[in-house]
Design an enzyme around this catalytic site. Sequence first.
Site, PDB file in Angstrom:
ATOM      1  N   GLU A  92       0.880  -1.173   0.092  1.00  0.00           N
ATOM      2  CA  GLU A  92      -0.081   0.126  -0.014  1.00  0.00           C
ATOM      3  C   GLU A  92       1.093   1.519   0.157  1.00  0.00           C
ATOM      4  OE1 GLU A  92      -3.282   0.017   2.841  1.00  0.00           O
ATOM      5  OE2 GLU A  92      -4.304  -1.759   1.631  1.00  0.00           O
TER       6      GLU A  92
ATOM      7  N   GLU B 219      -5.305  -8.616   0.180  1.00  0.00           N
ATOM      8  CA  GLU B 219      -6.019  -8.313   1.474  1.00  0.00           C
ATOM      9  C   GLU B 219      -7.337  -8.027   1.012  1.00  0.00           C
ATOM     10  OE1 GLU B 219      -4.638  -5.237   3.866  1.00  0.00           O
ATOM     11  OE2 GLU B 219      -2.585  -5.750   3.703  1.00  0.00           O
TER      12      GLU B 219
HETATM   13  C1  BGP Z   1      -4.576  -2.074   5.092  1.00  0.00           C
HETATM   14  C2  BGP Z   1      -3.353  -2.554   5.458  1.00  0.00           C
HETATM   15  C3  BGP Z   1      -3.125  -3.585   6.643  1.00  0.00           C
HETATM   16  C4  BGP Z   1      -4.439  -3.610   7.364  1.00  0.00           C
HETATM   17  C5  BGP Z   1      -5.742  -3.506   6.672  1.00  0.00           C
HETATM   18  C6  BGP Z   1      -7.113  -2.796   7.643  1.00  0.00           C
HETATM   19  O1  BGP Z   1      -4.549  -0.870   4.528  1.00  0.00           O
HETATM   20  O2  BGP Z   1      -2.344  -3.006   4.540  1.00  0.00           O
HETATM   21  O3  BGP Z   1      -2.098  -3.449   7.443  1.00  0.00           O
HETATM   22  O4  BGP Z   1      -4.499  -3.129   8.673  1.00  0.00           O
HETATM   23  O5  BGP Z   1      -5.505  -2.332   5.828  1.00  0.00           O
HETATM   24  O6  BGP Z   1      -7.056  -1.799   8.014  1.00  0.00           O
HETATM   25  P1  BGP Z   1      -7.154  -1.208   9.527  1.00  0.00           P
HETATM   26  O7  BGP Z   1      -6.052  -2.022  10.290  1.00  0.00           O
HETATM   27  O8  BGP Z   1      -7.145   0.138   9.646  1.00  0.00           O
HETATM   28  O9  BGP Z   1      -8.524  -1.655   9.926  1.00  0.00           O
END
Ligand code: BGP
Length: 469
Positions: A166, A368
């Site tokens: 990201e 993801e």
């Molecule tokens: C993405 C990231 C992750 C993860 C996920 C969920 O942006 O790559 O590291 O954490 O989002 O986001 P959050 O943890 O803010 O709910």
Amino acid sequence: MRYKKLSPFPPHFLWSGSTSAYQVEGAWNDDGKGPSVIDVGNHTKPGIADFTVCVDHYHRMEDDVALFAEMGLTAYRFSIAWTRIIPDGDGEINQAGIDFYHRLIDALIAHHIEPIVTMYHFDLPAALDAKGGWENRATVAAFERYARILFSEYGNKVKYWLTINEQNMMILVGEAIGTVKPGSPKSALYQANHHMMLAQAKAMILCHEMLLNAKIGPAPNIGLVYPATSKPEDVLAADDVNSIRNWFYVDAAARGIYNSVAWRYLEEIGAVPSIEDGDMDILAAARPDFIAFNYYTSLTVAEPLPEGQPIPGSSDQQLFAGEENVFLGKNNPYLPRTDFGWEMDPVGFRNTFRALWDRYHLPLLVTENGLGAYDSLEADGAVHDPYRINYLRDHIEQIQLALTDGVEVLGYSPWSAIDLISTHQGISKRYGFIFVNRGEEDLRDLARYKKDSFFWYQKVIHTNGADLS
Ligand code: BGP
């Protein structure tokens, strides 16, 4: 288009699960690990879990991998903490850190789980940050050296490599994630962005030089941007935001060029990076084997407000409130929301697959996708999470539709394989198939419990996606 018959999932589809080192491992300063920007920035937030212990995966790794194997994962996407390998980012190598990832990779392979390695997931070494971080061109060389170490250590065991997780979110909402200091000027951010692009390109070139059978790609967060209405100005705003948020990052990685609309945006805001002779040749020479992407939701925008009118704010990672002269973020009235306010758009997943495939014609790997929710552990050790099953099912159905559309999809790696600490909302915002018994500040016993979604995903994998019920 609606189809009468759907294509099945391909035979070697990677049914995976995702984590990142700084959110799952803990052991933040064990065995010679150096501090990262996350360790330095987040130790002090009261009431929200910090990243010191996380879910203690570092010390429970073998047991966790055994659970992943029991769930049936055929792949596991995790990140390597740069600060375990090189504690200060560009100095001495830390053998204990190298050894940990050998043990993890060996455990995965022993369970027939394909490792998918993210080289850098938000946790830049703090020592490099103190020297200017990604704004400092020297960080490009530090990353290339780190990449060389990873490829020579693990290259004979790891086929799938992801460069940077990201990058676009680090540039666009880095303050919320904790990777960017508050108030960083855009000119500095986009200079850092250019350096990350160079570092990524060099890593891709190096990977192909060193490892004949490896595959490597970028891992941005890509979610298609919709116009709020059919008003042409809204359509234009959506096109602008698609360029600035999505295509800018993938064009540079996959085509070695800077997207022209995004570039005009940088000129307008006075954030054109300085580019040295030969830099664009390096971007052009690097080619990914696939595009990995993280997808949580789509985004809906309208034309920008008249100049000078204030934009209602939002600091959340997925929510873009708007930008003067560019766009205004809108709620999409057709989409339900999670407990944490994120819109859910499974069809947008298919739309995003199709857009990426049309633009780049490279295989796609989902690194993801998932639902952050409050879960509760019952007295009998069960965790009933039908909302997560529904979310995942709805998205897997759309993968199958994308496959039927003709898109090449390598695999699916939901966030997250096991509960871990959210970027900025602690442990209460859970994503995992495996519940970890801890509170925000109370570590309890950190015991693992299989959620209903664990058994559901096990069946999905066992039937190669044929049974989603
Ligand atoms: C993405 C990231 C992750 C993860 C996920 C969920 O942006 O790559 O590291 O954490 O989002 O986001 P959050 O943890 O803010 O709910």
